[in-house]
Design a protein around this motif. Structure first.
Motif, short mmCIF file in Angstrom:
data_model
loop_
_atom_site.label_atom_id
_atom_site.label_comp_id
_atom_site.label_asym_id
_atom_site.label_seq_id
_atom_site.Cartn_x
_atom_site.Cartn_y
_atom_site.Cartn_z
N SER A 13 0.83 -1.20 0.00
CA SER A 13 0.00 0.00 0.00
C SER A 13 0.87 1.25 0.00
O SER A 13 0.63 2.19 -0.76
CB SER A 13 -0.93 -0.01 1.21
N ALA A 14 1.89 1.26 0.84
CA ALA A 14 2.82 2.40 0.89
C ALA A 14 3.59 2.54 -0.42
O ALA A 14 3.81 3.65 -0.91
CB ALA A 14 3.77 2.26 2.06
N ARG A 17 1.31 4.10 -2.97
CA ARG A 17 1.16 5.55 -2.72
C ARG A 17 2.39 6.30 -3.20
O ARG A 17 2.29 7.38 -3.79
CB ARG A 17 0.90 5.81 -1.24
N SER A 18 3.58 5.74 -2.94
CA SER A 18 4.82 6.39 -3.36
C SER A 18 4.91 6.48 -4.88
O SER A 18 5.31 7.51 -5.43
CB SER A 18 6.03 5.62 -2.83
N PHE A 21 2.50 9.13 -6.08
CA PHE A 21 3.04 10.47 -5.82
C PHE A 21 4.11 10.82 -6.86
O PHE A 21 4.11 11.93 -7.40
CB PHE A 21 3.64 10.52 -4.41
#
Length: 54
Positions: A13-14, A17-18, A21
């Motif tokens: 998930s992280a 997101r990265s 971004f």
């Protein structure tokens, strides 16, 4: 076992997101300056707005 699944889920998930971004930042950098002028803003402000989303 459930804890390991949550760790993997959190990791991916992280990572997602990265990547999202980074793609958004890249889109801002590749956008012609005329687009920002037409919107009545600046590239720097668009980047600040993106960072504020973190």
């Amino acid at each position: 076992m459930a804890n390991a699944r949550n760790q993997f889920r959190n990791f991916f998930s992280a990572a997602a997101r990265s990547i999202g971004f980074a793609r958004e930042a890249q889109t801002i950098y590749r956008t012609p300056e005329e687009v920002f002028v037409a919107r009545g803003t600046t590239r720097q402000q668009a980047l600040r707005d993106l960072v504020d989303q973190l």
